[in-house]
Scaffold this motif. Structure first.
Motif, PDB file in Angstrom:
ATOM      1  N   PRO A 100       0.811  -1.216   0.000  1.00  0.00           N
ATOM      2  CA  PRO A 100       0.000   0.000   0.000  1.00  0.00           C
ATOM      3  C   PRO A 100       0.850   1.274   0.000  1.00  0.00           C
ATOM      4  O   PRO A 100       1.964   1.294   0.528  1.00  0.00           O
ATOM      5  CB  PRO A 100      -0.821  -0.109   1.289  1.00  0.00           C
ATOM      6  CG  PRO A 100      -0.138  -1.118   2.131  1.00  0.00           C
ATOM      7  CD  PRO A 100       0.712  -1.966   1.236  1.00  0.00           C
ATOM      8  N   ASP A 101       0.297   2.290  -0.647  1.00  0.00           N
ATOM      9  CA  ASP A 101       0.900   3.634  -0.661  1.00  0.00           C
ATOM     10  C   ASP A 101       2.292   3.672  -1.271  1.00  0.00           C
ATOM     11  O   ASP A 101       3.149   4.453  -0.847  1.00  0.00           O
ATOM     12  CB  ASP A 101       0.910   4.232   0.750  1.00  0.00           C
ATOM     13  CG  ASP A 101      -0.488   4.370   1.315  1.00  0.00           C
ATOM     14  OD1 ASP A 101      -1.403   4.738   0.545  1.00  0.00           O
ATOM     15  OD2 ASP A 101      -0.687   4.088   2.501  1.00  0.00           O
ATOM     16  N   PHE A 102       2.527   2.836  -2.291  1.00  0.00           N
ATOM     17  CA  PHE A 102       3.789   2.876  -3.019  1.00  0.00           C
ATOM     18  C   PHE A 102       3.491   3.000  -4.501  1.00  0.00           C
ATOM     19  O   PHE A 102       2.661   2.257  -5.008  1.00  0.00           O
ATOM     20  CB  PHE A 102       4.618   1.605  -2.765  1.00  0.00           C
ATOM     21  CG  PHE A 102       5.963   1.629  -3.466  1.00  0.00           C
ATOM     22  CD1 PHE A 102       7.041   2.271  -2.894  1.00  0.00           C
ATOM     23  CD2 PHE A 102       6.115   1.040  -4.711  1.00  0.00           C
ATOM     24  CE1 PHE A 102       8.263   2.312  -3.548  1.00  0.00           C
ATOM     25  CE2 PHE A 102       7.326   1.076  -5.369  1.00  0.00           C
ATOM     26  CZ  PHE A 102       8.410   1.712  -4.790  1.00  0.00           C
ATOM     27  N   ARG A 156       1.285  -3.667  -6.994  1.00  0.00           N
ATOM     28  CA  ARG A 156       1.226  -5.124  -7.137  1.00  0.00           C
ATOM     29  C   ARG A 156       2.630  -5.623  -7.462  1.00  0.00           C
ATOM     30  O   ARG A 156       3.136  -5.428  -8.557  1.00  0.00           O
ATOM     31  CB  ARG A 156       0.237  -5.525  -8.227  1.00  0.00           C
ATOM     32  CG  ARG A 156      -1.145  -4.947  -8.055  1.00  0.00           C
ATOM     33  CD  ARG A 156      -1.771  -5.261  -6.695  1.00  0.00           C
ATOM     34  NE  ARG A 156      -3.074  -4.593  -6.597  1.00  0.00           N
ATOM     35  CZ  ARG A 156      -3.945  -4.806  -5.656  1.00  0.00           C
ATOM     36  NH1 ARG A 156      -3.670  -5.646  -4.684  1.00  0.00           N
ATOM     37  NH2 ARG A 156      -5.083  -4.168  -5.648  1.00  0.00           N
ATOM     38  N   ASP A 157       3.248  -6.243  -6.491  1.00  0.00           N
ATOM     39  CA  ASP A 157       4.649  -6.659  -6.566  1.00  0.00           C
ATOM     40  C   ASP A 157       4.755  -8.115  -7.002  1.00  0.00           C
ATOM     41  O   ASP A 157       4.374  -9.022  -6.260  1.00  0.00           O
ATOM     42  CB  ASP A 157       5.287  -6.455  -5.197  1.00  0.00           C
ATOM     43  CG  ASP A 157       6.738  -6.883  -5.143  1.00  0.00           C
ATOM     44  OD1 ASP A 157       7.372  -6.999  -6.214  1.00  0.00           O
ATOM     45  OD2 ASP A 157       7.239  -7.105  -4.028  1.00  0.00           O
ATOM     46  N   ILE A 158       5.296  -8.342  -8.210  1.00  0.00           N
ATOM     47  CA  ILE A 158       5.421  -9.704  -8.718  1.00  0.00           C
ATOM     48  C   ILE A 158       6.652 -10.429  -8.196  1.00  0.00           C
ATOM     49  O   ILE A 158       6.825 -11.615  -8.477  1.00  0.00           O
ATOM     50  CB  ILE A 158       5.429  -9.745 -10.261  1.00  0.00           C
ATOM     51  CG1 ILE A 158       6.659  -9.011 -10.806  1.00  0.00           C
ATOM     52  CG2 ILE A 158       4.126  -9.236 -10.827  1.00  0.00           C
ATOM     53  CD1 ILE A 158       7.051  -9.432 -12.185  1.00  0.00           C
ATOM     54  N   SER A 159       7.508  -9.747  -7.444  1.00  0.00           N
ATOM     55  CA  SER A 159       8.729 -10.418  -6.984  1.00  0.00           C
ATOM     56  C   SER A 159       8.408 -11.648  -6.139  1.00  0.00           C
ATOM     57  O   SER A 159       9.155 -12.629  -6.162  1.00  0.00           O
ATOM     58  CB  SER A 159       9.647  -9.453  -6.231  1.00  0.00           C
ATOM     59  OG  SER A 159       9.069  -9.044  -5.017  1.00  0.00           O
ATOM     60  N   THR A 160       7.293 -11.633  -5.430  1.00  0.00           N
ATOM     61  CA  THR A 160       6.902 -12.781  -4.623  1.00  0.00           C
ATOM     62  C   THR A 160       6.423 -13.938  -5.508  1.00  0.00           C
ATOM     63  O   THR A 160       6.654 -15.108  -5.182  1.00  0.00           O
ATOM     64  CB  THR A 160       5.832 -12.391  -3.601  1.00  0.00           C
ATOM     65  OG1 THR A 160       4.818 -11.620  -4.257  1.00  0.00           O
ATOM     66  CG2 THR A 160       6.427 -11.554  -2.481  1.00  0.00           C
ATOM     67  N   LEU A 161       5.791 -13.637  -6.620  1.00  0.00           N
ATOM     68  CA  LEU A 161       5.411 -14.663  -7.592  1.00  0.00           C
ATOM     69  C   LEU A 161       6.660 -15.257  -8.243  1.00  0.00           C
ATOM     70  O   LEU A 161       6.795 -16.479  -8.364  1.00  0.00           O
ATOM     71  CB  LEU A 161       4.485 -14.082  -8.668  1.00  0.00           C
ATOM     72  CG  LEU A 161       4.221 -14.956  -9.899  1.00  0.00           C
ATOM     73  CD1 LEU A 161       3.495 -16.239  -9.524  1.00  0.00           C
ATOM     74  CD2 LEU A 161       3.434 -14.178 -10.936  1.00  0.00           C
TER      75      LEU A 161
END
Length: 176
Positions: free
Chosen positions: A12-14, A22-27
């Motif tokens: 949030p808030d980035f 939505r950060d795909i680095s975790t995927l």
């Protein structure tokens, strides 16, 4: 079956207040999840019979390369200004605050090529539409575009469809 959405981290808030990044680095870090995502993209791409994968700088490279290998297609990087050596074909496009430029190597895509655009996410569609413009200027046929994530509230996928591009995504998130 893996729930790919559960592998995408929301920050949030980035980069500014009110934005849900939505950060795909975790995927990408989840080997099985990344494999499922790539396989799903390959299955969406296979019927399009493409010979060029156009991977958008920079996270599109991560998805585009394994899709290109699976399809036996060439991969062409669509890069930000000044990143490609040699002669380039470029187009300026609008950002929320200013402009940017997307470039392809001259001759990397030619008339008669069937090109598929791949990137991690489509939001407003500015970068993806710049890529469509470049490909059409080069004389290639834009067979479609595949994204890991669509943010439909921002309208980019619809904007591409209105321009005659077949658009698919693996998952969608509401909001900005």
């Amino acid at each position: 079956m893996i729930d790919l959405k559960s592998l995408v981290r929301t920050i949030p808030d980035f980069p500014k207040p009110g934005i849900e990044f939505r950060d795909i680095s975790t995927l990408l870090a989840d080997g099985e999840g990344f494999a499922v995502a790539v396989t799903a993209m390959v299955e969406l791409a296979r019927p399009l019979n493409v010979d060029r994968i156009i991977a958008i700088d920079a996270r599109g490279f991560l998805f585009g390369a394994p899709v290109a290998v699976a399809l036996g297609a060439g991969i062409i990087p669509a890069r930000k200004k000044g990143k490609l050596p040699g002669a380039t074909l470029g187009v300026d496009y609008a950002l929320e605050y200013g402009t940017d430029r997307l470039e392809l190597h001259v001759g990397a895509v030619l008339p008669g090529h069937r090109a598929l655009i791949i990137d991690d996410l489509i939001a407003t569609g500015g970068t993806a539409m710049a890529c469509v413009s470049l490909l059409r200027e080069a004389g290639a046929e834009v067979a479609g575009a595949i994204f890991a994530i669509d943010l439909p509230d921002l309208g980019g996928a619809n904007r591409m469809r209105e321009a005659g591009v077949n658009v698919s995504s693996l998952m969608a998130f509401a909001g900005h």
